[in-house]
Motif scaffolding. Structure first.
Motif, PDB file in Angstrom:
ATOM      1  N   THR A 190       9.860  13.487  -7.500  1.00 50.88           N
ATOM      2  CA  THR A 190       8.902  13.539  -8.608  1.00 50.88           C
ATOM      3  C   THR A 190       7.959  14.734  -8.483  1.00 50.88           C
ATOM      4  O   THR A 190       7.752  15.490  -9.437  1.00 50.88           O
ATOM      5  CB  THR A 190       8.089  12.238  -8.670  1.00 50.88           C
ATOM      6  N   VAL A 191       7.383  14.887  -7.304  1.00 49.28           N
ATOM      7  CA  VAL A 191       6.412  15.972  -7.094  1.00 49.28           C
ATOM      8  C   VAL A 191       7.085  17.338  -7.220  1.00 49.28           C
ATOM      9  O   VAL A 191       6.530  18.256  -7.856  1.00 49.28           O
ATOM     10  CB  VAL A 191       5.726  15.822  -5.723  1.00 49.28           C
ATOM     11  N   SER A 192       8.259  17.499  -6.632  1.00 47.83           N
ATOM     12  CA  SER A 192       8.929  18.797  -6.715  1.00 47.83           C
ATOM     13  C   SER A 192       9.269  19.155  -8.153  1.00 47.83           C
ATOM     14  O   SER A 192       9.124  20.304  -8.573  1.00 47.83           O
ATOM     15  CB  SER A 192      10.193  18.790  -5.854  1.00 47.83           C
ATOM     16  N   SER A 193       9.696  18.149  -8.927  1.00 44.19           N
ATOM     17  CA  SER A 193      10.035  18.391 -10.329  1.00 44.19           C
ATOM     18  C   SER A 193       8.799  18.749 -11.145  1.00 44.19           C
ATOM     19  O   SER A 193       8.785  19.742 -11.892  1.00 44.19           O
ATOM     20  CB  SER A 193      10.718  17.164 -10.919  1.00 44.19           C
ATOM     21  N   GLU A 194       7.730  17.952 -11.012  1.00 46.00           N
ATOM     22  CA  GLU A 194       6.532  18.156 -11.828  1.00 46.00           C
ATOM     23  C   GLU A 194       5.767  19.414 -11.436  1.00 46.00           C
ATOM     24  O   GLU A 194       5.282  20.145 -12.300  1.00 46.00           O
ATOM     25  CB  GLU A 194       5.625  16.923 -11.737  1.00 46.00           C
ATOM     26  N   ILE A 195       5.650  19.669 -10.147  1.00 45.10           N
ATOM     27  CA  ILE A 195       4.951  20.885  -9.702  1.00 45.10           C
ATOM     28  C   ILE A 195       5.794  22.119 -10.021  1.00 45.10           C
ATOM     29  O   ILE A 195       5.265  23.174 -10.390  1.00 45.10           O
ATOM     30  CB  ILE A 195       4.640  20.817  -8.202  1.00 45.10           C
ATOM     31  N   GLY A 196       7.110  21.971  -9.905  1.00 47.68           N
ATOM     32  CA  GLY A 196       7.981  23.086 -10.264  1.00 47.68           C
ATOM     33  C   GLY A 196       7.858  23.453 -11.725  1.00 47.68           C
ATOM     34  O   GLY A 196       7.826  24.640 -12.085  1.00 47.68           O
ATOM     35  N   LEU A 201       0.822  -1.210   0.000  1.00 46.41           N
ATOM     36  CA  LEU A 201       0.000   0.000   0.000  1.00 46.41           C
ATOM     37  C   LEU A 201       0.854   1.257   0.000  1.00 46.41           C
ATOM     38  O   LEU A 201       0.487   2.277  -0.603  1.00 46.41           O
ATOM     39  CB  LEU A 201      -0.929  -0.002   1.214  1.00 46.41           C
ATOM     40  N   LEU A 202       2.000   1.194   0.653  1.00 46.44           N
ATOM     41  CA  LEU A 202       2.906   2.337   0.651  1.00 46.44           C
ATOM     42  C   LEU A 202       3.396   2.633  -0.768  1.00 46.44           C
ATOM     43  O   LEU A 202       3.389   3.779  -1.215  1.00 46.44           O
ATOM     44  CB  LEU A 202       4.096   2.065   1.567  1.00 46.44           C
ATOM     45  N   VAL A 203       3.815   1.593  -1.483  1.00 46.06           N
ATOM     46  CA  VAL A 203       4.283   1.766  -2.859  1.00 46.06           C
ATOM     47  C   VAL A 203       3.138   2.223  -3.759  1.00 46.06           C
ATOM     48  O   VAL A 203       3.326   3.052  -4.652  1.00 46.06           O
ATOM     49  CB  VAL A 203       4.911   0.466  -3.381  1.00 46.06           C
ATOM     50  N   ALA A 204       1.933   1.681  -3.518  1.00 43.77           N
ATOM     51  CA  ALA A 204       0.769   2.096  -4.305  1.00 43.77           C
ATOM     52  C   ALA A 204       0.475   3.576  -4.099  1.00 43.77           C
ATOM     53  O   ALA A 204       0.147   4.302  -5.053  1.00 43.77           O
ATOM     54  CB  ALA A 204      -0.450   1.254  -3.922  1.00 43.77           C
ATOM     55  N   ALA A 205       0.607   4.052  -2.855  1.00 40.95           N
ATOM     56  CA  ALA A 205       0.387   5.472  -2.575  1.00 40.95           C
ATOM     57  C   ALA A 205       1.421   6.324  -3.307  1.00 40.95           C
ATOM     58  O   ALA A 205       1.087   7.385  -3.865  1.00 40.95           O
ATOM     59  CB  ALA A 205       0.465   5.726  -1.067  1.00 40.95           C
ATOM     60  N   TYR A 206       2.668   5.860  -3.317  1.00 36.49           N
ATOM     61  CA  TYR A 206       3.712   6.578  -4.057  1.00 36.49           C
ATOM     62  C   TYR A 206       3.357   6.670  -5.540  1.00 36.49           C
ATOM     63  O   TYR A 206       3.492   7.734  -6.159  1.00 36.49           O
ATOM     64  CB  TYR A 206       5.060   5.863  -3.889  1.00 36.49           C
ATOM     65  N   PHE A 207       2.892   5.568  -6.117  1.00 38.55           N
ATOM     66  CA  PHE A 207       2.558   5.545  -7.541  1.00 38.55           C
ATOM     67  C   PHE A 207       1.424   6.511  -7.859  1.00 38.55           C
ATOM     68  O   PHE A 207       1.486   7.258  -8.844  1.00 38.55           O
ATOM     69  CB  PHE A 207       2.167   4.127  -7.963  1.00 38.55           C
ATOM     70  N   GLY A 253       8.049  24.109  -6.231  1.00 41.73           N
ATOM     71  CA  GLY A 253       8.309  22.679  -6.359  1.00 41.73           C
ATOM     72  C   GLY A 253       8.904  22.089  -5.100  1.00 41.73           C
ATOM     73  O   GLY A 253       8.536  20.980  -4.683  1.00 41.73           O
ATOM     74  N   THR A 254       9.819  22.808  -4.468  1.00 40.81           N
ATOM     75  CA  THR A 254      10.461  22.308  -3.244  1.00 40.81           C
ATOM     76  C   THR A 254       9.442  22.120  -2.126  1.00 40.81           C
ATOM     77  O   THR A 254       9.457  21.101  -1.420  1.00 40.81           O
ATOM     78  CB  THR A 254      11.569  23.277  -2.789  1.00 40.81           C
ATOM     79  N   LEU A 255       8.550  23.087  -1.966  1.00 39.51           N
ATOM     80  CA  LEU A 255       7.512  22.965  -0.925  1.00 39.51           C
ATOM     81  C   LEU A 255       6.567  21.810  -1.221  1.00 39.51           C
ATOM     82  O   LEU A 255       6.181  21.065  -0.316  1.00 39.51           O
ATOM     83  CB  LEU A 255       6.733  24.276  -0.820  1.00 39.51           C
ATOM     84  N   ALA A 256       6.185  21.656  -2.480  1.00 36.11           N
ATOM     85  CA  ALA A 256       5.293  20.549  -2.859  1.00 36.11           C
ATOM     86  C   ALA A 256       5.969  19.207  -2.599  1.00 36.11           C
ATOM     87  O   ALA A 256       5.336  18.261  -2.106  1.00 36.11           O
ATOM     88  CB  ALA A 256       4.902  20.677  -4.328  1.00 36.11           C
ATOM     89  N   GLY A 257       7.256  19.107  -2.919  1.00 37.64           N
ATOM     90  CA  GLY A 257       7.988  17.875  -2.674  1.00 37.64           C
ATOM     91  C   GLY A 257       8.104  17.561  -1.194  1.00 37.64           C
ATOM     92  O   GLY A 257       8.008  16.396  -0.779  1.00 37.64           O
ATOM     93  N   LEU A 258       8.311  18.587  -0.388  1.00 43.70           N
ATOM     94  CA  LEU A 258       8.378  18.400   1.061  1.00 43.70           C
ATOM     95  C   LEU A 258       7.061  17.872   1.608  1.00 43.70           C
ATOM     96  O   LEU A 258       7.030  16.933   2.426  1.00 43.70           O
ATOM     97  CB  LEU A 258       8.730  19.728   1.726  1.00 43.70           C
ATOM     98  N   LEU A 259       5.949  18.435   1.149  1.00 49.96           N
ATOM     99  CA  LEU A 259       4.628  17.976   1.598  1.00 49.96           C
ATOM    100  C   LEU A 259       4.365  16.545   1.144  1.00 49.96           C
ATOM    101  O   LEU A 259       3.796  15.742   1.907  1.00 49.96           O
ATOM    102  CB  LEU A 259       3.542  18.907   1.057  1.00 49.96           C
ATOM    103  N   ALA A 260       4.766  16.207  -0.070  1.00 54.87           N
ATOM    104  CA  ALA A 260       4.563  14.848  -0.571  1.00 54.87           C
ATOM    105  C   ALA A 260       5.350  13.844   0.254  1.00 54.87           C
ATOM    106  O   ALA A 260       4.851  12.761   0.599  1.00 54.87           O
ATOM    107  CB  ALA A 260       4.976  14.768  -2.040  1.00 54.87           C
ATOM    108  N   CYS A 269       9.905   7.788  -0.011  1.00 55.51           N
ATOM    109  CA  CYS A 269       9.667   9.176   0.393  1.00 55.51           C
ATOM    110  C   CYS A 269      10.564  10.108  -0.417  1.00 55.51           C
ATOM    111  O   CYS A 269      10.140  11.192  -0.835  1.00 55.51           O
ATOM    112  CB  CYS A 269       9.950   9.354   1.882  1.00 55.51           C
ATOM    113  N   THR A 270      11.796   9.678  -0.642  1.00 53.92           N
ATOM    114  CA  THR A 270      12.732  10.475  -1.430  1.00 53.92           C
ATOM    115  C   THR A 270      12.265  10.593  -2.868  1.00 53.92           C
ATOM    116  O   THR A 270      12.275  11.684  -3.458  1.00 53.92           O
ATOM    117  CB  THR A 270      14.131   9.830  -1.391  1.00 53.92           C
ATOM    118  N   LYS A 271      11.834   9.482  -3.432  1.00 52.41           N
ATOM    119  CA  LYS A 271      11.432   9.501  -4.837  1.00 52.41           C
ATOM    120  C   LYS A 271      10.145  10.278  -5.048  1.00 52.41           C
ATOM    121  O   LYS A 271      10.014  11.015  -6.038  1.00 52.41           O
ATOM    122  CB  LYS A 271      11.278   8.069  -5.369  1.00 52.41           C
TER     123      LYS A 271
END
Length: 335
Positions: free
Chosen positions: A215-221, A135-141, A249-256, A209-211
């Protein structure tokens, strides 16, 4: 909506099928699982329907035999899925079931070969950490796919969108999960014994968590970043530049990262202090990845340093930093 197979209706006529029970684990009750609830819901409404259909007595002996045969297969599958301790067989059975049900979502974020690679990852994850790890990996996906789709048309027009409309292939799947797979293998074969078990679990969670943060910081940025800075010089550069960072992007990645670490904590994979370690380690790893990208990627002599290789370095760094912080900080400061 999934269709109801006639074979399933026949099954209920000869023997009541117990509700599906998933393997239990710390921090999450299988009785409240959405999968279990769906099975109880289905049983409640299917049993009266199946009784009405099969009461006529006009059913052929061949159909009865076929139903019995299918029931035997289903019974064996249920035994694998209900296995309290994850095994390779139960991991494949659970993974296959979920991948079939979730195929409409999977194909939006993965190519056909990417789905195959993700199936291997899901099987390995379930074998190592059960349904909680899966479920953790599914949430990441889900989070990563959603972030990739944000303002896709704008990203394509600017030339910074992921290829194939964000549908990632096997190299991307492997590059995003290599560190987690290593931790899973080490856990399965109990390398280092019980003393290292939780360290590998922590490294597994921290890698995703790192990935997800990356991903989120890059895409939102790329979608919302107003000003993009190069990590090494803080010089303003265009969106999509290797090693570039934006405040948005950095803030979005931190929240993710915080969200996924919280999921890992809720599922009983890590403790609250370890969740904080995962978030901090992910940000250190992402900063390191940005510096590597800005300094070496696409430079002469470093053509081999593509996005997939950088991803492996990134998530490996996230795992290693989290494990080191646990050993040298948490053990001394948190009792």
């Amino acid at each position: 909506m999934a269709t109801i197979s006639p074979a399933i209706l026949l099954l209920n006529s000869s023997r009541s099928v117990s509700p599906l029970r998933f393997p239990t684990f710390s921090g999450f009750s299988s009785s409240s699982s959405p999968f279990a609830r769906s099975c109880r819901f289905g049983r409640r409404y299917l049993e009266p329907l199946s009784s009405g259909m099969l009461s006529s007595g006009s059913r052929a002996d061949g159909v009865t035999a076929a139903a019995a045969s299918v029931e035997g297969v289903m019974t064996e599958a249920m035994k694998l899925i209900q296995s309290a301790s994850p095994t390779w067989k139960s991991a494949v059975a659970n993974n296959l079931l979920i991948f079939v049900l979730g195929s409409p979502l999977l194909v939006t974020g993965l190519s056909a070969s990417g789905v195959a690679a993700a199936f291997l990852l899901g099987t390995l994850t379930w074998r190592a950490y059960g349904s909680a790890g899966f479920l953790l990996v599914a949430a990441y996906f889900v989070i990563g796919t959603a972030a990739t789709k944000v303002k896709m048309s704008q990203k394509e027009a600017q030339g910074v969108a992921e290829k194939r409309k964000g549908r990632r292939g096997p190299r991307s799947v492997i590059g995003s999960s290599a560190a987690g797979c290593v931790c899973a293998f080490l856990s399965i074969y109990q390398v280092g014994g019980a003393a290292f078990s939780q360290l590998f679990r922590l490294g597994f969670v921290s890698s995703f968590c790192t990935k997800v943060s990356d991903t989120v910081s890059s895409e939102i940025g790329k979608a919302y970043g107003k000003t993009t800075y190069l990590a090494t010089t803080f010089k303003i550069v265009p969106r999509g530049t290797e090693g570039a960072m934006s405040i948005e992007g950095t803030l979005a990645g931190l929240l993710a990262s915080f969200f996924l670490a919280s999921v890992g904590c809720f599922l009983g994979q890590i403790t609250p202090p370890e969740a904080a370690v995962c978030v901090l380690a992910s940000q250190i790893a992402n900063l390191g990845e940005s510096i590597i990208g800005a300094s070496f990627q696409d430079k002469e002599g470093f053509k081999w340093l593509n996005n997939d290789v950088v991803n492996v370095i990134n998530i490996s760094l996230g795992s290693i930093v989290a494990i080191l912080m646990q050993q040298f900080i948490l053990q001394n400061w948190v009792k």
